[in-house]
Design a protein around this motif. Structure first.
Motif, PDB file in Angstrom:
ATOM      1  N   ASP A 314      53.343  34.164  35.079  1.00 14.00           N
ATOM      2  CA  ASP A 314      53.364  33.804  36.731  1.00 14.00           C
ATOM      3  C   ASP A 314      52.667  34.594  37.671  1.00 14.00           C
ATOM      4  OD1 ASP A 314      54.169  31.404  35.711  1.00 14.00           O
ATOM      5  OD2 ASP A 314      56.219  32.326  35.507  1.00 14.00           O
ATOM      6  N   LEU A 315      52.480  36.045  37.101  1.00 13.72           N
ATOM      7  CA  LEU A 315      52.344  37.009  37.831  1.00 13.72           C
ATOM      8  C   LEU A 315      51.145  36.791  38.894  1.00 13.72           C
ATOM      9  CD1 LEU A 315      54.089  39.313  38.554  1.00 13.72           C
ATOM     10  CD2 LEU A 315      52.477  40.998  37.306  1.00 13.72           C
ATOM     11  N   GLU A 316      51.169  36.880  40.201  1.00  9.81           N
ATOM     12  CA  GLU A 316      50.028  36.702  41.148  1.00  9.81           C
ATOM     13  C   GLU A 316      49.610  38.028  41.702  1.00  9.81           C
ATOM     14  OE1 GLU A 316      51.360  33.844  44.029  1.00  9.81           O
ATOM     15  OE2 GLU A 316      51.995  32.323  42.296  1.00  9.81           O
ATOM     16  N   LEU A 317      50.627  39.008  41.892  1.00 14.06           N
ATOM     17  CA  LEU A 317      50.346  40.173  42.415  1.00 14.06           C
ATOM     18  C   LEU A 317      50.911  41.072  41.770  1.00 14.06           C
ATOM     19  CD1 LEU A 317      50.366  41.250  46.123  1.00 14.06           C
ATOM     20  CD2 LEU A 317      51.657  42.514  44.547  1.00 14.06           C
ATOM     21  N   LEU A 318      50.225  42.270  41.208  1.00  9.90           N
ATOM     22  CA  LEU A 318      50.608  43.295  40.348  1.00  9.90           C
ATOM     23  C   LEU A 318      50.242  44.646  41.357  1.00  9.90           C
ATOM     24  CD1 LEU A 318      51.570  44.763  38.093  1.00  9.90           C
ATOM     25  CD2 LEU A 318      49.604  44.689  36.828  1.00  9.90           C
ATOM     26  N   ASN A 319      51.311  45.356  41.641  1.00  9.06           N
ATOM     27  CA  ASN A 319      50.815  46.547  42.320  1.00  9.06           C
ATOM     28  C   ASN A 319      51.131  47.765  41.720  1.00  9.06           C
ATOM     29  OD1 ASN A 319      50.546  48.693  44.553  1.00  9.06           O
ATOM     30  ND2 ASN A 319      51.848  47.427  45.993  1.00  9.06           N
ATOM     31  N   ASN A 323      50.336  55.636  40.966  1.00  7.97           N
ATOM     32  CA  ASN A 323      50.969  55.854  39.783  1.00  7.97           C
ATOM     33  C   ASN A 323      50.009  57.256  39.548  1.00  7.97           C
ATOM     34  OD1 ASN A 323      53.302  54.755  38.690  1.00  7.97           O
ATOM     35  ND2 ASN A 323      52.255  53.106  39.653  1.00  7.97           N
ATOM     36  N   LYS A 324      49.796  57.376  38.217  1.00 10.73           N
ATOM     37  CA  LYS A 324      48.966  58.307  37.733  1.00 10.73           C
ATOM     38  C   LYS A 324      48.006  57.766  36.605  1.00 10.73           C
ATOM     39  CE  LYS A 324      50.343  62.406  39.783  1.00 10.73           C
ATOM     40  NZ  LYS A 324      51.036  61.624  40.676  1.00 10.73           N
ATOM     41  N   VAL A 325      47.831  56.363  36.926  1.00 12.57           N
ATOM     42  CA  VAL A 325      46.931  55.624  35.878  1.00 12.57           C
ATOM     43  C   VAL A 325      45.620  56.305  35.714  1.00 12.57           C
ATOM     44  CG1 VAL A 325      46.013  53.495  35.437  1.00 12.57           C
ATOM     45  CG2 VAL A 325      48.170  53.516  36.417  1.00 12.57           C
ATOM     46  N   ASN A 326      45.434  56.563  34.509  1.00 14.38           N
ATOM     47  CA  ASN A 326      44.116  57.180  34.040  1.00 14.38           C
ATOM     48  C   ASN A 326      43.399  56.453  32.872  1.00 14.38           C
ATOM     49  OD1 ASN A 326      42.877  59.296  32.062  1.00 14.38           O
ATOM     50  ND2 ASN A 326      42.237  59.667  34.153  1.00 14.38           N
ATOM     51  N   GLN A 327      44.397  55.859  32.254  1.00 11.31           N
ATOM     52  CA  GLN A 327      43.776  55.043  30.973  1.00 11.31           C
ATOM     53  C   GLN A 327      44.332  53.661  31.147  1.00 11.31           C
ATOM     54  OE1 GLN A 327      44.875  57.376  27.676  1.00 11.31           O
ATOM     55  NE2 GLN A 327      43.851  59.074  28.062  1.00 11.31           N
ATOM     56  N   ILE A 328      43.265  52.597  30.952  1.00  6.14           N
ATOM     57  CA  ILE A 328      43.684  51.381  30.872  1.00  6.14           C
ATOM     58  C   ILE A 328      43.182  50.874  29.322  1.00  6.14           C
ATOM     59  CG2 ILE A 328      43.238  49.152  31.907  1.00  6.14           C
ATOM     60  CD1 ILE A 328      42.785  50.247  34.680  1.00  6.14           C
ATOM     61  N   LEU A 342      45.315  42.758  42.185  1.00  2.01           N
ATOM     62  CA  LEU A 342      45.401  43.974  41.338  1.00  2.01           C
ATOM     63  C   LEU A 342      45.360  44.950  42.291  1.00  2.01           C
ATOM     64  CD1 LEU A 342      45.983  45.319  38.454  1.00  2.01           C
ATOM     65  CD2 LEU A 342      43.740  45.170  38.042  1.00  2.01           C
ATOM     66  N   ASN A 343      46.321  45.826  42.345  1.00  2.00           N
ATOM     67  CA  ASN A 343      46.250  47.019  43.308  1.00  2.00           C
ATOM     68  C   ASN A 343      46.365  48.400  42.213  1.00  2.00           C
ATOM     69  OD1 ASN A 343      46.446  48.835  45.353  1.00  2.00           O
ATOM     70  ND2 ASN A 343      47.688  47.568  46.580  1.00  2.00           N
ATOM     71  N   LEU A 344      45.360  48.909  42.219  1.00  2.00           N
ATOM     72  CA  LEU A 344      45.379  50.170  41.375  1.00  2.00           C
ATOM     73  C   LEU A 344      44.925  51.439  42.513  1.00  2.00           C
ATOM     74  CD1 LEU A 344      43.646  49.199  38.197  1.00  2.00           C
ATOM     75  CD2 LEU A 344      45.685  50.351  38.334  1.00  2.00           C
ATOM     76  N   SER A 345      45.076  51.447  43.566  1.00  2.54           N
ATOM     77  CA  SER A 345      44.783  52.316  44.654  1.00  2.54           C
ATOM     78  C   SER A 345      45.684  53.546  44.204  1.00  2.54           C
ATOM     79  CB  SER A 345      44.927  51.820  45.979  1.00  2.54           C
ATOM     80  OG  SER A 345      46.337  51.340  46.202  1.00  2.54           O
ATOM     81  N   TYR A 346      44.916  54.615  44.669  1.00  2.00           N
ATOM     82  CA  TYR A 346      45.686  55.965  44.613  1.00  2.00           C
ATOM     83  C   TYR A 346      46.196  56.298  43.121  1.00  2.00           C
ATOM     84  CZ  TYR A 346      45.624  56.565  49.505  1.00  2.00           C
ATOM     85  OH  TYR A 346      45.262  56.384  51.027  1.00  2.00           O
ATOM     86  N   VAL A 363      41.454  36.597  39.017  1.00  2.00           N
ATOM     87  CA  VAL A 363      41.639  37.926  40.119  1.00  2.00           C
ATOM     88  C   VAL A 363      40.583  37.856  41.210  1.00  2.00           C
ATOM     89  CG1 VAL A 363      40.195  39.833  39.109  1.00  2.00           C
ATOM     90  CG2 VAL A 363      42.208  40.396  40.223  1.00  2.00           C
ATOM     91  N   MET A 364      41.214  37.758  42.382  1.00  2.00           N
ATOM     92  CA  MET A 364      40.303  37.678  43.805  1.00  2.00           C
ATOM     93  C   MET A 364      40.314  39.137  44.417  1.00  2.00           C
ATOM     94  SD  MET A 364      41.397  34.107  45.347  1.00  2.00           S
ATOM     95  CE  MET A 364      43.316  34.524  45.156  1.00  2.00           C
ATOM     96  N   HIS A 365      41.088  39.984  44.336  1.00  2.00           N
ATOM     97  CA  HIS A 365      41.216  41.242  44.942  1.00  2.00           C
ATOM     98  C   HIS A 365      41.550  42.217  44.225  1.00  2.00           C
ATOM     99  CE1 HIS A 365      42.609  38.995  48.838  1.00  2.00           C
ATOM    100  NE2 HIS A 365      41.529  38.617  48.337  1.00  2.00           N
ATOM    101  N   ILE A 366      40.645  43.204  44.064  1.00  2.00           N
ATOM    102  CA  ILE A 366      40.943  44.284  43.221  1.00  2.00           C
ATOM    103  C   ILE A 366      40.958  45.592  44.105  1.00  2.00           C
ATOM    104  CG2 ILE A 366      40.358  45.817  41.081  1.00  2.00           C
ATOM    105  CD1 ILE A 366      39.180  43.601  39.786  1.00  2.00           C
ATOM    106  N   ASP A 367      42.062  46.388  44.211  1.00  2.00           N
ATOM    107  CA  ASP A 367      41.869  47.564  44.909  1.00  2.00           C
ATOM    108  C   ASP A 367      41.833  48.779  44.115  1.00  2.00           C
ATOM    109  OD1 ASP A 367      42.366  49.640  46.924  1.00  2.00           O
ATOM    110  OD2 ASP A 367      44.095  48.436  48.101  1.00  2.00           O
ATOM    111  N   LEU A 368      40.856  49.542  44.175  1.00  2.00           N
ATOM    112  CA  LEU A 368      40.745  50.754  43.476  1.00  2.00           C
ATOM    113  C   LEU A 368      40.326  51.884  44.321  1.00  2.00           C
ATOM    114  CD1 LEU A 368      38.365  49.194  40.722  1.00  2.00           C
ATOM    115  CD2 LEU A 368      40.500  50.363  40.168  1.00  2.00           C
TER     116      LEU A 368
END
Ligand SMILES: *[C@@H]1O[C@H](CO)[C@@H](O)[C@H](O)[C@H]1NC(C)=O
Ligand SMILES: *[C@@H]1O[C@H](CO)[C@@H](O)[C@H](O)[C@H]1NC(C)=O
Ligand SMILES: *[C@@H]1O[C@H](CO)[C@@H](O)[C@H](O)[C@H]1NC(C)=O
Ligand SMILES: *[C@@H]1O[C@H](CO)[C@@H](O)[C@H](O)[C@H]1NC(C)=O
Ligand SMILES: *[C@@H]1O[C@H](CO)[C@@H](O)[C@H](O)[C@H]1NC(C)=O
Ligand SMILES: *[C@@H]1O[C@H](CO)[C@@H](O)[C@H](O)[C@H]1NC(C)=O
Ligand SMILES: *[C@@H]1O[C@H](CO)[C@@H](O)[C@H](O)[C@H]1NC(C)=O
Ligand SMILES: *[C@@H]1O[C@H](CO)[C@@H](O)[C@H](O)[C@H]1NC(C)=O
Ligand SMILES: *[C@@H]1O[C@H](CO)[C@@H](O)[C@H](O)[C@H]1NC(C)=O
Ligand SMILES: *[C@@H]1O[C@H](CO)[C@@H](O)[C@H](O)[C@H]1NC(C)=O
Length: 859
Positions: A314-319, A323-328, A342-346, A363-368
């Motif tokens: 059901d998730l609509e927003l994942l923030n 973090n220290k995300v380097n690998q997906i 999807l918010n992957l900023s910083y 997905v409509m917004h991707i923040d990188l």
């Protein structure tokens, strides 16, 4: 008592002054007593609605503190500087309609068990930062507050959460803030009196919950059993992957719409191994909670493992911000078919692979924003058909992948040196602060089908190679080319047609582009242009008709305008001409008159629209320049002068009408030049710019400026027209303000190949002019360089000239030029003058000592 009397006495004496400067007053229904050194509740009118008593020294509130205030709705007694503060029995019983009670930040608050009786209308109760303990919840302090909606108990010393069963009756309670307490554990049954409720916001942030106790999770059960939560904030509790998994399992089935877990300790970060990243089990327990928004920002997650979010359908927003995300990993986002944002900023992403967003079909917004993305695989974004916004600001992108159609593509602060229109389809294209150098990129971007806004500020646009033509009928409405180097493009005559097809463009920014001139016709085609920003360029002259008729707002701030033609600005609504270099002579009277009555709104403070010259007007605001000396006579001088020339010409013409050659000699000269040019292929003398900054310094009386500008500068100076080839130096534009006049003159003469003195009646009256003449002349004797050209304008008798020694000396050894009386000779004259400027005159060494003595050099 004495104290009190003295206080009252003082008050009566200076009451007005005090009330004027402090807030200690009661004004109608609002009584504002912040910072009034009060030790008890002051008397206020019985119709007071709002009473602010924070920031005082009230230490006790009891049943006799308040008179009956039936209309009081809001009462603040927070942040008392003397504590503890004691609230006695039935302290607020005279406030039957109170709705909002703020007792926050009193550091230590002592509450009588009956302190809050009869407050049945209070819906907001603030008790934060009061050193309260768990008894505030475990006992029945709030028993009468049946309307309570919002209870703030943050920053207290509550060590246990077992609310009294009276809370059953508080049916309206929706928001409970228990942030920053010391609740170590919460298990099934503890919140029994909250069962059946729906909380819009329940905050247990920063309690070290479950952090320092050894938990038997099986025994603990579901702490939120039979409670529904819109927003549950459990961040800042130091949860790693294990606590997270246990908690998610424990709340099996509890409805949570927004789960905030920001400031967690999941993930090893970069370069560590001790803490685990979340995996497919971590959030599995939330499968039946219907979580729609999940905030796991501010942590150390390094790798997003496969299927980690698979149970959050059901998730609509994942923030995942910060973090220290380097690998997906592949399949990391599987199961997130409903995700919109999807918010992957910083984070520290370096590459985006083709598979990276698989599973995010909606997905409509991707923040990188703010990663380290250098490489993006060609098809990373291609299949995200619902995309509206991609934010790739602040990365290290050099080449673009293919994007689906979207609204906003944000690519500021990257390393793009080129773009490819076939890969983009967006309405807003933001490309600020990249490495674009070729203005031709604009032609390419204009091919993007739906583009309406293009932002290219702070690139390095400095040349132009056009690979495609601008498509007709494009939709662009906003273009920002500020802070580039467009001067370099247009000076070379490149891409002068760049705006021609932009018939819908409304806003154009060209500020900070080092522009010294606007190329002829550069704005033609901009038929809808409404706002133009030319601020912070080096424009000193604007040719008439340069702006489109539709223009309404013009920013010419921080240029070098001297005395521009008024007609240019008449049709505007807003004009910014602050910080220019206005030359305040009599002609400016028309300006000041116009400024006084115009409907055009002038931006900026009027003190910022000031004169730079003449020196005694430096930085005097245009609006307050008093041009007293300008009687009508002088005002009309330029007019008289041209009238004079005109009449002379007419006279001479009628007298010499018979001499046909004379009549046609100007035309003959033009023909002659054309033929000569054709035959000799116009071998233009190359101007040697290496040694001199200027070709010629024009020396004239500032009273003659208007005439000099129209007759000479406009036809010679390259900033005024592209046809002109000389770089002239003249006081109004090139002298350093603040520098001494004599230094300016000397520098001008030294830095110029030639010095041209425009000798008029005014010239002779002006001490500086004669001094400059003398100094230029002195180079003839000292450096053996003949740099002086004298142009005589108007009729001056030989006697008048010979009165001045430097002029006498010059006239004796050399020929001066006379401004032609016949208008048709002007071309010939200017041509002659140009030759004089270019000609290098060597001086014979035999100049006499006597002559040297006649010249007084300037020390
Ligand atoms: C409160 O007391 C302080 C110092 O005692 C004084 O400076 C200030 O003016 C007083 N404020 C009022 C509103 O009387
Ligand atoms: C409020 O005070 C005024 C006099 O100051 C009085 O006339 C009025 O009756 C009072 N109202 C109530 C509701 O007590
Ligand atoms: C109520 O408080 C005032 C000071 O604010 C104090 O003078 C008075 O004695 C108190 N009354 C009772 C009944 O405690
Ligand atoms: C969650 O609860 C449902 C029914 O209440 C049960 O079927 C399921 O096994 C539970 N899940 C877990 C992980 O305990
Ligand atoms: C991502 O999160 C940051 C921090 O919470 C926020 O400033 C930003 O607006 C978010 N981006 C989007 C697209 O919501
Ligand atoms: C560009 O996107 C719009 C919708 O945003 C769409 O209507 C149009 O067909 C797209 N054009 C191309 C060439 O993809
Ligand atoms: C004009 O440009 C200057 C310099 O960028 C800026 O400070 C000023 O606010 C602008 N004026 C208007 C009216 O926007
Ligand atoms: C501006 O105009 C008003 C009348 O419209 C006049 O009284 C005033 O003197 C003028 N000010 C200047 C500086 O010309
Ligand atoms: C300014 O506006 C008024 C009212 O719109 C108009 O009557 C007046 O002529 C305008 N003045 C100028 C100088 O355009
Ligand atoms: C302009 O300068 C004068 C004198 O320095 C000052 O009195 C006035 O307040 C200033 N006006 C503005 C709008 O800053």
């Amino acid at each position: 008592m004495l104290h009190h009397l003295v206080f009252l006495f003082g008050m009566s004496l200076v009451a007005r002054e005090i009330f004027a400067f402090t807030s200690c007053y009661s004004n109608g229904q609002i009584a504002n007593y912040y910072f009034c050194n009060l030790t008890e509740v002051p008397p206020v009118p019985n119709n007071t609605v709002i009473l602010w008593l924070s920031f005082n020294k009230i230490r006790q509130v009891n049943a006799s503190s308040f008179p009956l205030l039936e209309q009081l709705l809001i009462l603040e007694i927070g942040t008392q500087f003397d504590f503890p503060v004691t609230i006695g029995k039935a302290a607020f019983r005279n406030l039957p309609n109170l709705q909002n009670l703020d007792l926050g930040d009193n550091k230590i608050l002592h509450l009588d068990p009956d302190a809050f009786v009869e407050l049945s209308n209070v819906h907001t109760l603030q008790l934060y930062h009061n050193s309260l303990e768990e008894s505030i919840l475990e006992e029945d302090y709030l028993r009468d507050m049946i309307s309570l909606e919002y209870l703030d108990l943050s920053k207290n010393k509550i060590k246990r959460l077992r609310p009294h069963r009276l809370f059953y009756r508080l049916k309206s309670l929706q928001i409970v803030n228990l942030e920053n307490n010391k609740i170590p554990i919460l298990c099934e049954g503890n919140l029994a009196s909250f069962q059946g409720k729906l909380f819009t916001l329940f905050i247990l942030n920063s309690n070290k919950l479950y952090y320092s106790v050894s938990m038997d999770w099986a025994k603990c059960g579901n702490p939120f059993k039979n409670i529904a939560l819109d927003t549950l904030d459990l961040g800042g509790n130091g949860w790693g992957v294990d606590i997270m998994r246990h908690f998610c399992t424990a709340v099996n089935g509890t409805s949570i719409i927004f789960l905030k877990l920001s400031n967690h300790i999941m993930g090893p970060g970069f370069g560590f191994k001790n803490l685990k990243d979340p995996d497919q089990d971590t959030f599995a327990g939330l499968a039946r909670s219907g979580v729609r928004l999940l905030d796991i920002s501010h942590g150390s997650i390094f790798s997003l493992n496969p299927y980690v979010f698979q149970s959050l359908g059901d998730l609509e927003l994942l923030n995942l911000h910060n973090n220290k995300v380097n690998q997906i990993q592949k399949q990391a986002f599987f199961g997130l078919g409903n995700l919109g944002t999807l918010n992957l900023s910083y984070n520290i992403l370096g590459e985006l692979y083709d598979y990276i967003f698989e599973g995010l079909q909606n997905v409509m917004h991707i923040d990188l924003k703010q990663n380290h993305i250098g490489v993006i695989a060609e098809n990373s974004f291609r299949d995200l058909r619902k995309l509206k916004l991609v934010d790739l600001r602040d990365n290290a992108i050099k080449t673009l992948p293919s994007f689906p159609a979207m609204i906003t593509l944000h690519l500021s602060d990257n390393k793009l040196a080129s773009v490819d229109n076939k890969k983009i389809n967006a309405t807003f294209l933001i490309l600020e602060r990249n490495r674009l150098e070729n203005l031709g990129v604009l032609h390419i971007l204009l091919q993007v089908p739906d583009v309406k806004y293009i932002l290219l500020r702070q690139n390095r646009l400095s040349y132009c190679v056009k690979t495609v033509n601008v498509i007709e009928n494009n939709q662009l409405v906003y273009l920002d080319l500020g802070e580039n180097m467009l001067k370099l493009v247009w000076d070379r005559g490149l891409c002068l047609d760049v705006f021609w097809a932009l018939s819908k463009l409304e806003v154009l920014h060209l500020n900070n582009n080092y522009l010294t001139t606007l190329p002829q016709g550069i704005f033609s085609g901009l038929t809808s242009l409404n706002r133009l920003n030319l601020a912070s360029n080096l424009l000193s002259y604007l040719s008439p008709g340069v702006f489109p008729e539709s223009l309404k707002t013009l920013n010419m701030s921080e240029n070098q305008l001297l005395s521009p033609a008024l007609e240019l600005f008449m049709t505007l609504s807003i004009l910014d001409i602050t910080n220019n270099r206005f030359f305040c002579d009599c002609t400016l009277n028309t300006w000041t008159a116009w400024l006084n009555q115009t409907n055009v709104t002038l931006a900026g403070s009027e003190n910022d629209t000031y004169c730079v010259l003449p020196p005694f007007f430096t930085r005097v605001p245009l609006s307050s320049v008093a041009l007293d000396g300008c009687n009508e006579d002088e005002l009309q001088k330029p007019l008289q002068f041209s009238l004079f020339i005109f009449t002379s010409v007419t006279l001479i013409m009628s007298l010499t009408a018979v001499i046909i050659f004379s009549h046609f000699r100007g035309t003959c000269f033009v023909w002659y030049k054309t033929i000569k040019g054709a035959l000799l292929k116009e071998r233009k003398q190359a101007i040697d710019t290496s040694t001199y900054k200027y070709d010629a310094y024009l020396c004239y009386s500032s009273k003659d400026f208007e005439w000099v500008q129209n007759s000479l500068i406009k036809h010679l100076d390259s900033q005024y027209s592209e046809k002109n080839r000389f770089t002239l130096c003249f006081e109004e534009r090139d002298f350093l303000p603040g520098e001494e006049q004599i230094t300016n003159i000397r520098d001008a003469i030294w830095n110029s190949r030639k010095t041209i003195c425009i000798v008029t009646r005014q010239f002779l009256k002006d001490g500086w002019c004669v001094e400059a003449f003398n100094f230029a002349q002195s180079r003839y004797f000292c450096d053996l360089k003949d740099v002086l050209i004298m142009v005589l304008v108007g009729s001056l008798s030989q006697y008048q000239l010979m009165k001045y020694k430097p002029i006498r000396v010059f006239v004796q050894r050399s020929q001066y030029m006379q401004w032609p009386e016949d208008h048709q000779d002007v071309d010939w004259f200017l041509n002659n003058l140009s030759h004089q400027i270019l000609k290098e005159k060597k001086v014979q060494k035999k100049s006499t000592v006597i002559e040297m003595q006649t010249v007084r050099t300037i020390s």
